[in-house]
Design a protein around this motif. Structure first.
Motif, PDB file in Angstrom:
ATOM      1  N   SER A 118     -34.340  25.724 -29.602  1.00 46.73           N
ATOM      2  CA  SER A 118     -33.175  25.086 -30.255  1.00 46.73           C
ATOM      3  C   SER A 118     -31.945  25.043 -29.350  1.00 46.73           C
ATOM      4  O   SER A 118     -31.110  24.138 -29.480  1.00 46.73           O
ATOM      5  CB  SER A 118     -32.833  25.816 -31.553  1.00 46.73           C
ATOM      6  N   THR A 119     -31.816  25.984 -28.419  1.00 45.88           N
ATOM      7  CA  THR A 119     -30.599  26.039 -27.591  1.00 45.88           C
ATOM      8  C   THR A 119     -30.845  25.742 -26.112  1.00 45.88           C
ATOM      9  O   THR A 119     -29.890  25.496 -25.374  1.00 45.88           O
ATOM     10  CB  THR A 119     -29.938  27.424 -27.696  1.00 45.88           C
ATOM     11  N   ASP A 163     -38.067  30.393 -30.970  1.00 44.74           N
ATOM     12  CA  ASP A 163     -37.371  29.307 -31.675  1.00 44.74           C
ATOM     13  C   ASP A 163     -35.950  29.133 -31.139  1.00 44.74           C
ATOM     14  O   ASP A 163     -35.446  28.000 -31.054  1.00 44.74           O
ATOM     15  CB  ASP A 163     -37.336  29.588 -33.175  1.00 44.74           C
ATOM     16  N   LYS A 164     -35.309  30.230 -30.761  1.00 49.10           N
ATOM     17  CA  LYS A 164     -33.961  30.143 -30.194  1.00 49.10           C
ATOM     18  C   LYS A 164     -33.978  29.390 -28.864  1.00 49.10           C
ATOM     19  O   LYS A 164     -33.108  28.541 -28.610  1.00 49.10           O
ATOM     20  CB  LYS A 164     -33.395  31.547 -29.994  1.00 49.10           C
ATOM     21  N   PHE A 220     -37.110  34.538 -31.207  1.00 50.26           N
ATOM     22  CA  PHE A 220     -36.538  34.266 -29.886  1.00 50.26           C
ATOM     23  C   PHE A 220     -37.110  32.979 -29.298  1.00 50.26           C
ATOM     24  O   PHE A 220     -36.383  32.187 -28.687  1.00 50.26           O
ATOM     25  CB  PHE A 220     -36.786  35.434 -28.935  1.00 50.26           C
ATOM     26  N   GLU A 231     -33.974  41.208 -28.047  1.00 49.86           N
ATOM     27  CA  GLU A 231     -34.326  40.166 -29.010  1.00 49.86           C
ATOM     28  C   GLU A 231     -35.835  39.968 -29.102  1.00 49.86           C
ATOM     29  O   GLU A 231     -36.383  39.754 -30.194  1.00 49.86           O
ATOM     30  CB  GLU A 231     -33.627  38.855 -28.640  1.00 49.86           C
TER      31      GLU A 231
END
Length: 284
Positions: free
Chosen positions: A93-94, A89-90, A87, A79
């Motif tokens: 967010s998670t 941002d992922k 990545f 990724e």
């Protein structure tokens, strides 16, 4: 292992996308946020160092928040190579959020990790966001033999526990005696490229790193420190005690039986006993 059976009968990684060497050296002057990730074996005996890890997030003065998560290393690498910004941002967010006040060290424990994982953290602050990481390999084991682990020491008495000889699925030279000192107290065995031989056959030498036991021992000064073990080479700071056939080595036979000449420790340098060997004897 006849002589051992007769004897028993008579018993009474650090990896990261990082900052430059100069960043964070002048408090309050950092332009972009940075988090450096470190991993350590947990010191809490209730945690399992095979699959649990203590993580430290070290931030610089420009950081206000840290977001973290972990994921299989192969997936993270793919990724990040494809789109590092996406990545990051992922993770934001998670992942889980930690608020910090500039340069801080924050520690957490991550539990029950299996396989090669990357612990990712994103530092946010001063209008920017950057990624840091460290890797951790959670170990899994395959059972080779069921059997009994035998101990005789003056300060804890004679003990025998149902145990198992297991091999690490990702490192064929790493073994352990599962539950050697009772449930949850296993002992690792790092095999060496060295063999010895006696009347019971050929055996492979191995090292024993520091290992917790569930017991304490009362000393003459009235204190009751925790009791732990390691091989005599680690105790003496001299590997030659256990990397050759010296009489202080540990050995694993081809049938899965093993002998352990271990130092029983109460602190970094104080050994209370090393004379009596311990044994693992398989049921078959």
């Amino acid at each position: 292992m006849k002589k051992y059976i007769y004897a028993i009968a008579f018993l009474p990684m650090l990896g990261l996308w990082a900052c430059s060497a100069d960043e964070g050296t002048m408090p309050g002057t950092d332009k972009e946020p940075v988090v450096t990730v470190y991993t350590y074996a947990p010191t809490d005996p209730a945690l399992n160092p095979d699959n649990d890890v203590t993580v430290r997030f070290a931030t610089n003065s420009a950081t206000t928040d840290v977001y973290y998560m972990y994921q299989l290393t192969t997936e993270v690498d793919a990724e990040v190579e494809k789109n590092e910004a996406a990545f990051i941002d992922k993770v934001i967010s998670t992942g889980q959020k930690i608020s910090v006040n500039g340069a801080e060290n924050v520690e957490i424990n991550l539990i029950d990790i299996h396989g090669a994982n990357t612990i990712c953290a994103v530092a946010v602050g001063n209008g920017g966001k950057t990624l840091g990481s460290a890797t951790f390999l959670g170990l899994d084991w395959e059972q080779k033999k069921l059997g009994t682990f035998y101990i005789q020491q003056a300060f804890i008495g004679t003990k025998s526990t149902e145990a198992a000889l297991e091999v690490c699925t990702t490192d064929p030279s790493l073994y352990r005696i599962k539950d050697a000192f009772g449930e949850g107290y296993s002992m690792k065995m790092q095999l060496l490229n060295k063999q010895g031989q006696d009347e019971d056959g050929v055996y492979t030498l191995f090292r024993i790193p520091a290992t917790h036991t569930p017991w304490k021992v009362k000393l003459q000064n009235g204190t009751t420190p925790d009791l732990w073990v390691q091989d005599i080479g680690y105790w003496q700071g001299n590997a030659s005690f256990v990397t050759d056939v010296t009489g202080y080595e540990n050995g694993l036979y081809e049938d899965g039986s093993a002998f352990f000449r271990i130092a029983w420790m109460v602190n970094e340098k104080s050994c209370v006993s090393y004379e009596n060997p311990s044994y693992f004897i398989p049921y078959e």
